[in-house]
Scaffold this motif. Structure first.
Motif, mmCIF file in Angstrom:
data_model
loop_
_atom_site.group_PDB
_atom_site.id
_atom_site.type_symbol
_atom_site.label_atom_id
_atom_site.label_comp_id
_atom_site.label_asym_id
_atom_site.label_seq_id
_atom_site.Cartn_x
_atom_site.Cartn_y
_atom_site.Cartn_z
ATOM 1 N N UNK A 149 2.292 -4.142 3.699
ATOM 2 C CA UNK A 149 3.413 -3.223 3.893
ATOM 3 C C UNK A 149 3.048 -1.867 3.322
ATOM 4 N N UNK A 150 3.180 -0.807 4.130
ATOM 5 C CA UNK A 150 2.862 0.510 3.568
ATOM 6 C C UNK A 150 4.091 1.394 3.476
ATOM 7 N N UNK A 151 4.083 2.288 2.464
ATOM 8 C CA UNK A 151 5.225 3.174 2.249
ATOM 9 C C UNK A 151 5.010 4.052 1.046
ATOM 10 N N UNK A 152 6.103 4.309 0.324
ATOM 11 C CA UNK A 152 6.030 5.152 -0.865
ATOM 12 C C UNK A 152 6.435 4.380 -2.126
ATOM 13 N N UNK A 153 7.297 3.390 -1.944
ATOM 14 C CA UNK A 153 7.914 2.695 -3.093
ATOM 15 C C UNK A 153 7.811 1.179 -2.932
ATOM 16 N N UNK A 154 6.794 0.730 -2.215
ATOM 17 C CA UNK A 154 6.702 -0.709 -1.954
ATOM 18 C C UNK A 154 6.333 -1.446 -3.237
ATOM 19 N N UNK B 209 0.857 -1.190 0.000
ATOM 20 C CA UNK B 209 0.000 0.000 0.000
ATOM 21 C C UNK B 209 0.891 1.237 0.000
ATOM 22 N N UNK B 210 0.875 1.961 -1.109
ATOM 23 C CA UNK B 210 1.672 3.176 -1.224
ATOM 24 C C UNK B 210 0.761 4.382 -1.345
ATOM 25 N N UNK B 211 1.365 5.558 -1.143
ATOM 26 C CA UNK B 211 0.606 6.792 -1.314
ATOM 27 C C UNK B 211 1.249 7.906 -0.530
ATOM 28 N N UNK B 212 0.747 9.138 -0.707
ATOM 29 C CA UNK B 212 1.342 10.286 -0.025
ATOM 30 C C UNK B 212 1.054 10.271 1.474
ATOM 31 N N UNK C 257 3.392 21.621 5.557
ATOM 32 C CA UNK C 257 4.272 20.452 5.702
ATOM 33 C C UNK C 257 3.849 19.308 4.777
ATOM 34 N N UNK C 258 2.523 19.106 4.664
ATOM 35 C CA UNK C 258 2.011 18.026 3.803
ATOM 36 C C UNK C 258 2.439 18.281 2.351
ATOM 37 N N UNK C 259 2.294 19.546 1.911
ATOM 38 C CA UNK C 259 2.647 19.871 0.529
ATOM 39 C C UNK C 259 4.155 19.763 0.305
ATOM 40 N N UNK C 260 4.907 20.199 1.317
ATOM 41 C CA UNK C 260 6.369 20.117 1.224
ATOM 42 C C UNK C 260 6.800 18.647 1.129
ATOM 43 N N UNK C 261 6.159 17.822 1.965
ATOM 44 C CA UNK C 261 6.520 16.403 2.005
ATOM 45 C C UNK C 261 6.121 15.709 0.701
ATOM 46 N N UNK C 262 4.958 16.069 0.142
ATOM 47 C CA UNK C 262 4.547 15.521 -1.166
ATOM 48 C C UNK C 262 5.611 15.847 -2.200
ATOM 49 N N UNK C 263 6.038 17.119 -2.172
ATOM 50 C CA UNK C 263 7.027 17.561 -3.152
ATOM 51 C C UNK C 263 8.316 16.765 -2.975
ATOM 52 N N UNK C 264 8.804 16.659 -1.726
ATOM 53 C CA UNK C 264 10.042 15.906 -1.461
ATOM 54 C C UNK C 264 9.894 14.449 -1.908
ATOM 55 N N UNK C 265 8.761 13.854 -1.547
ATOM 56 C CA UNK C 265 8.556 12.422 -1.836
ATOM 57 C C UNK C 265 8.456 12.150 -3.341
ATOM 58 N N UNK C 266 7.812 13.090 -4.055
ATOM 59 C CA UNK C 266 7.559 12.840 -5.486
ATOM 60 C C UNK C 266 8.723 13.260 -6.385
ATOM 61 N N UNK D 73 11.171 7.729 -6.211
ATOM 62 C CA UNK D 73 10.160 8.735 -5.862
ATOM 63 C C UNK D 73 8.799 8.081 -5.681
ATOM 64 N N UNK D 74 7.946 8.779 -4.948
ATOM 65 C CA UNK D 74 6.583 8.284 -4.779
ATOM 66 C C UNK D 74 5.857 8.357 -6.113
#
Ligand code: DC
Length: 225
Positions: free
Chosen positions: A125-130, A8-11, A174-183, A189-190
């Motif tokens: 398993x949850x994360x961004x790149x699973x 399970x991935x996602x922001x 913070x959510x938008x910053x983290x989305x940007x960093x993650x993607x 990248x996410x």
């Protein structure tokens, strides 16, 4: 019976951890929160007031020992022998996690650990790149998302309940910053895996989101078992 892997991935703030934990419990699988591993590494730096830079990563990464273990309440994380499961749930640890997650050495260090848990047990398993990197052959893949405003609102309530002093504006930022960093990071990248099923929970209650995810998993399980 072979182990089943559900990715399970996602922001951040899409409800992944709550929903993945719920699904794991229903199925009798182990829940693996991979964000906690990045948070553990982030915590190593912030708790020593160290900046997170290529130099400090090069200097300290080998000294960082992260372990995952399970007790009756679920997954716990040890950082150099110390249980830090609760300490890493702060907003600051989340921001530090996003920073360390951009370094390929950090991701590489955590890859085998994540895969080894999935070799031992059936997992959610949850994360961004699973679904894209850690378990590309996972039997079931879900990409769980929601609008930034919805996710910020949920995260804000969580943090306030924990007694953290913050504002909705700060959390949305913070959510938008983290989305940007993650993607936008260069490594892993996410992004939604091509074979992942997308569920958008904007406007859903937690129960509705859980139901959607469980319905999808139940429908797919008979195919993959
Ligand atoms: O899910 P979380 O908020 O606990 O994750 C914290 C950070 O860790 C997130 O901003 C990005 C990073 N992360 C990652 O890069 N890859 C993962 N599989 C899980 C988390």
């Amino acid at each position: 019976m072979k182990n089943i892997r559900i990715a399970i991935d996602g922001p951040s703030g899409a409800g992944k951890s709550t929903i993945a934990k719920y699904a794991a419990k229903k199925l009798g699988f182990h829940y693996v929160d991979t964000g906690a591993l990045y948070r553990g590494i982030g915590h190593f730096f912030t708790s020593r007031s160290l900046e997170i830079t290529q130099d400090t990563i090069d200097q300290y990464l080998n000294e960082i020992g992260i372990e995952v273990f399970y007790d009756a309440d679920g997954q716990r994380i040890r950082l150099n022998g110390k249980d830090v499961t609760s300490e890493i749930r702060t907003g600051a640890a989340g921001m530090a996690a996003a920073k360390v997650a951009a370094f390929p050495e950090v991701r590489e260090k955590l890859l085998d650990l994540q895969r080894s848990v999935a070799e031992k047990f059936s997992v959610v398993m949850d994360g961004r790149d699973i679904g894209t990197t850690v378990l590309p052959n996972a039997e079931i893949k879900i990409y769980l998302t929601a609008s930034a405003e919805d996710r910020a609102q949920r995260r804000y309530l969580e943090l306030i309940q924990k007694g953290e002093a913050t504002t909705l504006e700060q959390v949305l930022h913070d959510v938008k910053q983290r989305d940007h960093d993650d993607m936008h990071r260069a490594v892993s990248p996410l992004r939604q895996a091509e074979d992942a099923y997308r569920i958008d929970t904007t406007g859903f209650t937690l129960e509705q989101a859980e139901e959607r995810v469980i319905d999808y998993i139940s429908g797919r399980l008979s195919d993959v078992l």
